[in-house]
Scaffold this motif. Structure first.
Motif, PDB file in Angstrom:
ATOM      1  N   LEU A 168     -35.980  30.052   5.792  1.00  0.00           N
ATOM      2  CA  LEU A 168     -35.851  31.279   5.022  1.00  0.00           C
ATOM      3  C   LEU A 168     -34.711  31.162   4.024  1.00  0.00           C
ATOM      4  CD1 LEU A 168     -36.437  34.371   4.649  1.00  0.00           C
ATOM      5  CD2 LEU A 168     -34.628  34.729   6.338  1.00  0.00           C
ATOM      6  N   VAL A 169     -34.953  31.611   2.798  1.00  0.00           N
ATOM      7  CA  VAL A 169     -33.899  31.674   1.790  1.00  0.00           C
ATOM      8  C   VAL A 169     -33.459  33.124   1.593  1.00  0.00           C
ATOM      9  CG1 VAL A 169     -33.321  31.254  -0.621  1.00  0.00           C
ATOM     10  CG2 VAL A 169     -34.778  29.627   0.611  1.00  0.00           C
ATOM     11  N   ALA A 170     -34.433  33.991   1.322  1.00  0.00           N
ATOM     12  CA  ALA A 170     -34.113  35.398   1.083  1.00  0.00           C
ATOM     13  C   ALA A 170     -35.373  36.227   1.235  1.00  0.00           C
ATOM     14  CB  ALA A 170     -33.529  35.597  -0.311  1.00  0.00           C
ATOM     15  N   THR A 171     -35.197  37.470   1.658  1.00  0.00           N
ATOM     16  CA  THR A 171     -36.314  38.393   1.740  1.00  0.00           C
ATOM     17  C   THR A 171     -35.937  39.728   1.121  1.00  0.00           C
ATOM     18  OG1 THR A 171     -35.670  39.231   3.917  1.00  0.00           O
ATOM     19  CG2 THR A 171     -37.188  37.352   3.876  1.00  0.00           C
ATOM     20  N   ILE A 172     -36.948  40.465   0.711  1.00  0.00           N
ATOM     21  CA  ILE A 172     -36.741  41.806   0.182  1.00  0.00           C
ATOM     22  C   ILE A 172     -37.875  42.671   0.697  1.00  0.00           C
ATOM     23  CG2 ILE A 172     -37.894  41.248  -2.012  1.00  0.00           C
ATOM     24  CD1 ILE A 172     -35.877  43.239  -3.332  1.00  0.00           C
TER      25      ILE A 172
ATOM     26  N   THR B 180     -29.891  35.607  -5.712  1.00  0.00           N
ATOM     27  CA  THR B 180     -30.231  37.025  -5.720  1.00  0.00           C
ATOM     28  C   THR B 180     -31.744  37.192  -5.779  1.00  0.00           C
ATOM     29  OG1 THR B 180     -28.176  37.580  -6.887  1.00  0.00           O
ATOM     30  CG2 THR B 180     -29.930  39.238  -6.872  1.00  0.00           C
ATOM     31  N   ILE B 181     -32.286  37.918  -4.829  1.00  0.00           N
ATOM     32  CA  ILE B 181     -33.716  38.222  -4.837  1.00  0.00           C
ATOM     33  C   ILE B 181     -33.914  39.630  -5.380  1.00  0.00           C
ATOM     34  CG2 ILE B 181     -33.730  39.091  -2.437  1.00  0.00           C
ATOM     35  CD1 ILE B 181     -36.533  37.830  -2.145  1.00  0.00           C
TER      36      ILE B 181
ATOM     37  N   GLY C  46     -36.708  47.610  -0.728  1.00  0.00           N
ATOM     38  CA  GLY C  46     -35.640  46.974  -1.489  1.00  0.00           C
ATOM     39  C   GLY C  46     -34.489  46.416  -0.682  1.00  0.00           C
ATOM     40  N   ARG C  47     -34.582  46.467   0.620  1.00  0.00           N
ATOM     41  CA  ARG C  47     -33.512  45.900   1.451  1.00  0.00           C
ATOM     42  C   ARG C  47     -33.600  44.381   1.412  1.00  0.00           C
ATOM     43  NH1 ARG C  47     -32.904  44.456   6.870  1.00  0.00           N
ATOM     44  NH2 ARG C  47     -35.063  45.088   7.320  1.00  0.00           N
ATOM     45  N   THR C  48     -32.476  43.729   1.257  1.00  0.00           N
ATOM     46  CA  THR C  48     -32.459  42.272   1.119  1.00  0.00           C
ATOM     47  C   THR C  48     -31.731  41.602   2.276  1.00  0.00           C
ATOM     48  OG1 THR C  48     -30.454  42.374  -0.229  1.00  0.00           O
ATOM     49  CG2 THR C  48     -32.559  42.375  -1.390  1.00  0.00           C
ATOM     50  N   VAL C  49     -32.172  40.390   2.561  1.00  0.00           N
ATOM     51  CA  VAL C  49     -31.537  39.538   3.560  1.00  0.00           C
ATOM     52  C   VAL C  49     -31.457  38.135   2.974  1.00  0.00           C
ATOM     53  CG1 VAL C  49     -31.753  38.502   5.846  1.00  0.00           C
ATOM     54  CG2 VAL C  49     -32.386  40.889   5.512  1.00  0.00           C
ATOM     55  N   TYR C  50     -30.330  37.462   3.186  1.00  0.00           N
ATOM     56  CA  TYR C  50     -30.124  36.114   2.648  1.00  0.00           C
ATOM     57  C   TYR C  50     -29.705  35.145   3.751  1.00  0.00           C
ATOM     58  CZ  TYR C  50     -29.986  38.383  -1.934  1.00  0.00           C
ATOM     59  OH  TYR C  50     -30.308  39.105  -3.058  1.00  0.00           O
ATOM     60  N   ALA C  51     -30.119  33.895   3.596  1.00  0.00           N
ATOM     61  CA  ALA C  51     -29.595  32.844   4.456  1.00  0.00           C
ATOM     62  C   ALA C  51     -28.112  32.674   4.154  1.00  0.00           C
ATOM     63  CB  ALA C  51     -30.333  31.539   4.198  1.00  0.00           C
ATOM     64  N   ASP C  52     -27.347  32.334   5.156  1.00  0.00           N
ATOM     65  CA  ASP C  52     -25.901  32.170   4.966  1.00  0.00           C
ATOM     66  C   ASP C  52     -25.603  31.131   3.887  1.00  0.00           C
ATOM     67  OD1 ASP C  52     -24.935  32.584   8.466  1.00  0.00           O
ATOM     68  OD2 ASP C  52     -25.287  34.049   6.880  1.00  0.00           O
ATOM     69  N   SER C  53     -26.440  30.119   3.799  1.00  0.00           N
ATOM     70  CA  SER C  53     -26.185  29.010   2.870  1.00  0.00           C
ATOM     71  C   SER C  53     -26.320  29.410   1.405  1.00  0.00           C
ATOM     72  CB  SER C  53     -27.127  27.843   3.169  1.00  0.00           C
ATOM     73  OG  SER C  53     -28.477  28.258   3.051  1.00  0.00           O
ATOM     74  N   VAL C  54     -26.958  30.553   1.129  1.00  0.00           N
ATOM     75  CA  VAL C  54     -27.166  30.955  -0.273  1.00  0.00           C
ATOM     76  C   VAL C  54     -26.487  32.266  -0.616  1.00  0.00           C
ATOM     77  CG1 VAL C  54     -29.382  29.751  -0.258  1.00  0.00           C
ATOM     78  CG2 VAL C  54     -29.328  32.240   0.068  1.00  0.00           C
TER      79      VAL C  54
ATOM     80  N   GLY D 200     -40.597  37.411   0.122  1.00  0.00           N
ATOM     81  CA  GLY D 200     -39.486  36.516   0.415  1.00  0.00           C
ATOM     82  C   GLY D 200     -39.680  35.157  -0.215  1.00  0.00           C
ATOM     83  N   TRP D 201     -38.629  34.379  -0.135  1.00  0.00           N
ATOM     84  CA  TRP D 201     -38.636  32.988  -0.571  1.00  0.00           C
ATOM     85  C   TRP D 201     -38.197  32.106   0.591  1.00  0.00           C
ATOM     86  CZ3 TRP D 201     -40.431  31.281  -5.209  1.00  0.00           C
ATOM     87  CH2 TRP D 201     -40.607  32.237  -6.213  1.00  0.00           C
ATOM     88  N   PHE D 202     -38.949  31.035   0.800  1.00  0.00           N
ATOM     89  CA  PHE D 202     -38.597  30.007   1.767  1.00  0.00           C
ATOM     90  C   PHE D 202     -38.459  28.694   1.012  1.00  0.00           C
ATOM     91  CE2 PHE D 202     -39.399  31.851   6.066  1.00  0.00           C
ATOM     92  CZ  PHE D 202     -39.797  33.107   5.659  1.00  0.00           C
ATOM     93  N   ARG D 203     -37.875  27.708   1.647  1.00  0.00           N
ATOM     94  CA  ARG D 203     -37.790  26.390   1.030  1.00  0.00           C
ATOM     95  C   ARG D 203     -37.945  25.307   2.085  1.00  0.00           C
ATOM     96  NH1 ARG D 203     -31.369  26.339  -0.781  1.00  0.00           N
ATOM     97  NH2 ARG D 203     -30.481  26.101   1.338  1.00  0.00           N
ATOM     98  N   GLN D 204     -38.393  24.156   1.640  1.00  0.00           N
ATOM     99  CA  GLN D 204     -38.558  23.020   2.536  1.00  0.00           C
ATOM    100  C   GLN D 204     -38.092  21.755   1.834  1.00  0.00           C
ATOM    101  OE1 GLN D 204     -42.496  22.536   4.207  1.00  0.00           O
ATOM    102  NE2 GLN D 204     -41.687  21.352   5.921  1.00  0.00           N
ATOM    103  N   ALA D 205     -37.051  21.163   2.380  1.00  0.00           N
ATOM    104  CA  ALA D 205     -36.528  19.909   1.863  1.00  0.00           C
ATOM    105  C   ALA D 205     -37.229  18.750   2.564  1.00  0.00           C
ATOM    106  CB  ALA D 205     -35.022  19.835   2.091  1.00  0.00           C
TER     107      ALA D 205
END
Length: 114
Positions: free
Chosen positions: A47-51, A68-69, A55-63, A35-40
């Motif tokens: 959380l930004v996105a996971t796979i 695409t992961i 191969g199942r993916t999940v995305y934050a609503d904001s992205v 997955g990818w996370f981010r910190q401002a």
């Protein structure tokens, strides 16, 4: 100890695109959930996105619809393609992986600014 190394961050104008890549130092990458996370600045890591390994993916609503992961098990890598970037996407982006053990990358800066 599995190491995750990110690359691909940088400065981009609003509406632009970037692709982040994460290389993993494990021979059993195919079973890792990634997955990818981010910190401002001044905010918690999110959380930004996971796979998953399957191969199942999940995305934050904001992205959703913009990011695409994807993963390449032959290359032990996971990518995050980011399109239509906005200033609110500015953050340090971290690669994350787990097979029960947890590994984090060192982070890569993404700045969206005109």
């Amino acid at each position: 100890q599995v190491q995750l190394v990110e690359s691909g961050g940088g400065l981009v104008q609003p509406g632009g695109s970037l692709k982040l890549s994460c290389a993993a130092s494990t021979s059993i990458f195919s079973i890792w959930n990634m997955g990818w996370f981010r910190q401002a600045p001044g905010k918690e890591r999110e959380l930004v996105a996971t796979i998953t390994a399957s191969g199942r993916t999940v995305y934050a609503d904001s992205v959703k619809g913009r990011f695409t992961i994807s993963r390449d098990n032959a290359k032990n890598s996971v990518d995050l393609k980011m399109n239509n970037l906005i200033p609110e996407d500015t953050a340090v982006y971290y690669c994350y992986g787990t097979d029960g053990r947890v590994a984090w990358g060192q982070g890569t800066q993404v700045t969206v600014s005109s």
